[in-house]
Write a protein that holds these residues in place. Structure first.
Motif, mmCIF file in Angstrom:
data_model
loop_
_atom_site.group_PDB
_atom_site.id
_atom_site.type_symbol
_atom_site.label_atom_id
_atom_site.label_comp_id
_atom_site.label_asym_id
_atom_site.label_seq_id
_atom_site.Cartn_x
_atom_site.Cartn_y
_atom_site.Cartn_z
ATOM 1 N N TYR A 75 38.915 7.643 62.481
ATOM 2 C CA TYR A 75 37.860 8.404 61.816
ATOM 3 C C TYR A 75 38.021 8.152 60.328
ATOM 4 C CZ TYR A 75 35.314 12.413 59.871
ATOM 5 O OH TYR A 75 34.459 13.214 59.142
ATOM 6 N N ALA A 76 36.977 7.709 59.670
ATOM 7 C CA ALA A 76 37.015 7.495 58.224
ATOM 8 C C ALA A 76 35.762 8.090 57.605
ATOM 9 C CB ALA A 76 37.112 6.006 57.905
ATOM 10 N N ASN A 77 35.941 8.795 56.495
ATOM 11 C CA ASN A 77 34.808 9.435 55.846
ATOM 12 C C ASN A 77 35.109 9.584 54.367
ATOM 13 O OD1 ASN A 77 32.390 10.750 55.435
ATOM 14 N ND2 ASN A 77 32.991 12.655 56.429
ATOM 15 N N LYS A 78 34.056 9.495 53.560
ATOM 16 C CA LYS A 78 34.159 9.770 52.128
ATOM 17 C C LYS A 78 33.113 10.819 51.773
ATOM 18 C CE LYS A 78 35.878 5.241 50.575
ATOM 19 N NZ LYS A 78 35.616 4.080 49.687
ATOM 20 N N VAL A 79 33.546 11.840 51.058
ATOM 21 C CA VAL A 79 32.649 12.898 50.597
ATOM 22 C C VAL A 79 32.659 12.880 49.069
ATOM 23 C CG1 VAL A 79 32.113 15.359 50.653
ATOM 24 C CG2 VAL A 79 33.202 14.278 52.636
#
Length: 367
Positions: free
Chosen positions: A294-298
């Motif tokens: 799981y990879a995410n940037k906020v």
């Protein structure tokens, strides 16, 4: 409408107040010992402000009487005091602490409590724990769970490649205190700032190293079920080496107040930040060795008519989502509730949890 108390009038407390009041379902009282901090509270939402020293007698318990819940956005060393007052007043308790010792105290207080105690509701521990638990549930047999999180300046411009984005005390604490990990099936205590690694995400090079507290209660939950479990903080390359020199060679780990003053006077605060979340789980499924990530940037976004940093959005979104799920009856109403007991789909479907599912859009919508 539920009556909520927030302890701490800083950037995170302000963001929590903004989200809760604008939802229309919560009446918020913000408590801080500093009248100046309350005056600077970064929200135009209608909140009640109370200047009080929560360390004085039973001041806090009296304030919390009749409140549905108290949310702690105070420094980690105030955790136990706030949790004790919540239990005495019969209010649900939620916090954002990453401090291991503080969380152990909350777990003890939760035993036999008539209300819910939900510690570590922020980003890491918090959302990262929910993600890792969800991925782990997809496997027949777990091997490795690797959790990586960083709150970084979008435009690094100093030797540390870092800007202050949240509590300076919290940063120092996680760089100094022992870390938990599971190594070859055994629970281990590892050292902060060690086991440096580098990786690339979206073409950008990062480093990651051990820091304290990010695993939350996962070591306990996954004991005997996973070969390796670890948590590391993400920074731009070169950061760890400088911090090790400050903490170890200059012995500032023994003078934390001095280090805090140095950082707060030399390292600027920024609202132009990015939160990076990267979890990788491997194990056996259907007789095959499989890996899921799981990879995410906020990123920072406008909320309530002003730009909010990514760490404000993600941290406040996490604790507000936990509160909302508790209010809706999705979570148990008493005792200790671990972050890994919150299902990822339910969290992301929540109006506050959506800041992780669709960062910029959800942050704006939440306003």
């Amino acid at each position: 409408m539920e009556r909520i108390a927030i302890i701490g009038a800083g950037k995170i407390g302000s963001m929590i107040a903004e989200l809760l009041v604008r939802s229309g379902d919560y009446a918020v009282t913000v408590i801080d010992r500093s009248e100046a901090a309350l005056e600077r509270l970064e929200t135009a939402a209608a909140v009640t402000k109370v200047a009080a020293d929560i360390k004085q007698g039973d001041t806090l318990r009296k304030i919390l009487e009749g409140k549905y819940a108290v949310l702690s956005a105070a420094p980690y060393h105030a955790t136990r005091l706030i949790a004790e007052a919540a239990k005495s007043a019969g209010a649900h308790y939620l916090d954002l602490t990453e401090d291991v010792a503080s969380t152990r105290a909350v777990k003890q207080l939760a035993t036999g409590a008539r209300t819910a105690f939900i510690p570590q509701c922020g980003l890491a521990p918090g959302f990262i724990t929910i993600v890792a638990s969800d991925l782990a549930s997809h496997f027949d047999e777990l091997q490795d769970v690797r959790m990586r999180v960083g709150a970084l300046p979008k435009f690094p411009s100093n030797a540390l490649n870092y800007n202050l984005t949240w509590s300076t005390d919290g940063v120092i604490n996680e760089y100094c205190e022992p870390c938990e990990a599971i190594v070859n099936g055994q629970l281990r205590e590892t050292q902060a700032l060690e086991e440096l690694e580098e990786f690339s995400l979206d073409g950008v090079l990062y480093e990651a190293f051990n820091t304290s507290g990010g695993l939350g209660t996962l070591c306990e939950t996954l004991a005997g079920k996973v070969r390796n479990l670890n948590y590391r903080t993400i920074r731009y390359p070169g950061h760890a080496a400088i911090m090790k020199a400050l903490l170890n060679d200059l012995r500032l780990r023994d003078r934390r107040e001095l280090l805090r003053d140095i950082l707060e006077n030399a390292v600027p605060i920024t609202l132009q930040d990015v939160v990076i979340i990267f979890v990788t789980v491997s194990g056996m499924r259907g007789g095959q060795l499989v890996q899921e990530s799981y990879a995410n940037k906020v990123y920072a976004a406008p909320v309530g008519g002003r730009i909010r940093s990514a760490i404000q959005i993600t941290t406040a979104g996490g604790v507000c989502a936990a509160l909302d799920l508790l209010r809706e009856g999705y979570l148990p109403q008493s005792g200790l509730i671990k972050q890994e007991e919150i299902a990822l789909p339910a969290f992301l479907a929540n109006r506050f949890g959506r800041v992780y599912a669709m960062p910029a859009l959800a942050a704006s919508d939440a306003a």
